[in-house]
Design an enzyme around this catalytic site. Structure first.
Site, PDB file in Angstrom:
ATOM      1  N   LEU A  16       0.814  -1.211   0.000  1.00 29.05           N
ATOM      2  CA  LEU A  16       0.000   0.000   0.000  1.00 29.05           C
ATOM      3  C   LEU A  16       0.854   1.271   0.000  1.00 29.05           C
ATOM      4  CD1 LEU A  16      -2.847   1.214   0.129  1.00 29.05           C
ATOM      5  CD2 LEU A  16      -2.647   1.182   2.626  1.00 29.05           C
ATOM      6  N   ALA A  17       1.956   1.260   0.759  1.00 28.89           N
ATOM      7  CA  ALA A  17       2.817   2.443   0.825  1.00 28.89           C
ATOM      8  C   ALA A  17       3.427   2.785  -0.520  1.00 28.89           C
ATOM      9  CB  ALA A  17       3.932   2.227   1.859  1.00 28.89           C
ATOM     10  N   TYR A  65      -6.461  -5.920  -4.539  1.00 30.99           N
ATOM     11  CA  TYR A  65      -7.075  -7.170  -5.000  1.00 30.99           C
ATOM     12  C   TYR A  65      -7.952  -7.783  -3.907  1.00 30.99           C
ATOM     13  CZ  TYR A  65      -7.373 -11.850  -7.046  1.00 30.99           C
ATOM     14  OH  TYR A  65      -7.820 -13.049  -7.567  1.00 30.99           O
TER      15      TYR A  65
END
Length: 446
Positions: free
Chosen positions: A295-296, A351
């Site tokens: 995510l980062a 996802y």
């Protein structure tokens, strides 16, 4: 990509070496084929407690075509065991389940099937709820210890749904469910409507039905299209225009029609409706993409692409096709979730979110679609499936994915396709709102 470890453990030196080292020894699974269409042996039907549905259940089991016996002696080694635990309503009553299975579980043939039949835990009787919920822990644990390619499931049947369970028993007690284990399936009281769910030939249960499969050019989608066509459906194969040639080859091989179309297009639903002037009986949402990154490190466009293809397009097209009446009464909507949406995966927040969203869609829409449109809504949740995508996974991660399940191997696209075909059958009207994992009972999220 071939599973070399599975092949090696099937040889005498492989069995000897892996046995000495305490390594997994996966059994080669017996999947459906023209030569292997049913279990090879009798079905043992046992009862735990005083069941009120034992005769009705026996009739349904007999309708599957298997030879049903009611006693382990002097019956030959069973290929399947069904235990009617619908009467278990106390903690003490669980002892009846143990008493029924304990003497016979070792005699189950390799690749055998065990189905425990229960009922939904009661909201009014916490003793019954505790006992029936206990069956879930029992089934999941037995699935992890049974071995030899065998599977164990819990089937919850409402009192008025026993007669509608035949298609589910045909699936769970057959080679078609080879990679499905440790699952809980609930049947509603719905019964097939002869007007929209006509009686069918078990050899061609989808004859006369029109199906559309998205993402059908290759991989799981192509396998789903193939199995639906094998079962008699007229299939429309949909995939993005960039796969036009591969899509055409898949469609030609199946005697299907090809629809090159980006499912995210604004007019996708209208073009699908135009390709099926008689309406759709089966809609399979299989198309999906990954754009993995932690995510980062994930830019907004990678997030948006995955959510758009895997979830938002499914919501939009489903709504539009239902509202327009393109999906016929008695129709089936089958979406593709993933165990990533259940357990999560590092580097797959986009996802996993999209696939968890599919589960939310199914649980919310299923009862309303059935009531308003006569359409059922279910989802398959694949685990590690042998495809080109998983073949590109680094070796050690790939091997972990293959072995971290009760069957100690990866599944095949056909395993997802067989589960989809069971959902799609006219006789599966009582199967609604279900999320069935096709993962060999993966340890992830178990």
């Amino acid at each position: 990509m071939a599973d070399r470890y599975l092949h090696f453990t099937g040889t005498a030196p492989g069995r000897f070496l892996t046995g000495k080292l305490g390594l997994p020894q996966p059994a080669r699974l017996r999947r459906w084929s023209l030569k292997t269409q049913s279990l090879d042996g009798p079905l043992l039907h046992l009862t735990a407690g005083d069941s009120a549905v034992v005769q009705e259940l026996g009739a349904v089991l007999a309708a599957t075509g298997l030879t049903v016996v009611r006693s382990a002696e002097p019956a030959p080694r069973p290929a399947g065991i069904v235990v009617d635990a619908t009467a278990v309503a106390t903690a003490a009553g669980l002892g009846d389940v143990h008493a029924a299975l304990h003497p016979v579980v070792r005699s189950l043939a390799p690749g055998g099937r065990i189905v425990i039949v229960g009922v939904r835990p009661s909201a009014e009787d916490h003793h019954q709820a505790a006992a029936q919920q206990a069956l879930e822990g029992f089934v999941r644990s037995l699935g992890k210890e049974i071995g030899r390619g065998s599977t164990v499931q819990l089937l919850r049947i409402e009192p008025d749904a026993t007669a509608s369970a035949e298609s589910t028993f045909r699936f769970l007690l057959s080679p078609r469910s080879a990679y499905v284990s440790g699952q809980v399936v609930e049947l509603t009281g719905a019964t097939p409507d002869p007007a929209t769910d006509p009686a069918t030939d078990p050899a061609a249960p989808l004859a006369g039905r029109t199906a559309l499969v998205t993402g059908a050019a290759r991989g799981i989608g192509a396998s789903v299209a193939s199995v639906l066509a094998r079962d008699g459906a007229q299939v429309i194969c949909l995939d993005i225009p960039q796969t036009r040639d591969e899509l055409a080859r898949t469609a030609d091989r199946l005697g299907a029609s090809a629809l090159p179309l980006d499912i995210t297009a604004d007019d996708a639903a209208e073009r699908i409706a135009a390709a099926a002037p008689g309406g759709l009986d089966i809609l399979v949402h299989n198309a999906g993409i990954t754009r993995d990154r932690r995510l980062a490190n994930m830019p907004a466009d990678r997030w948006a692409q995955v959510v758009e293809v895997n979830l938002d397009s499914v919501l939009r097209t489903t709504d539009a096709l239902l509202d327009a009446g393109t999906i016929n009464r008695g129709g089936r909507i089958i979406a593709t979730a993933s165990i990533a949406g259940i357990a999560g995966n590092t580097g797959q927040t986009n996802y996993a979110a999209s696939k968890a969203g599919i589960i939310g869609l199914v649980r919310s829409l299923a009862p309303r679609a059935a009531a308003d449109h006569g359409v059922t809504v279910n989802a398959v949740a694949p685990g590690f499936i042998e495809t080109k995508m998983t073949a590109a996974v680094p070796l050690f991660i790939r091997e972990a994915g293959r072995r971290m399940n009760s069957l100690a191997q990866g599944g095949l696209p056909v395993d997802v396709a067989e589960t989809t075909a069971w959902f799609a059958q006219p006789a599966s009207a009582a199967v609604n709102g279900q999320i069935v994992r096709v993962c060999g009972q993966s340890l992830l999220g178990a």
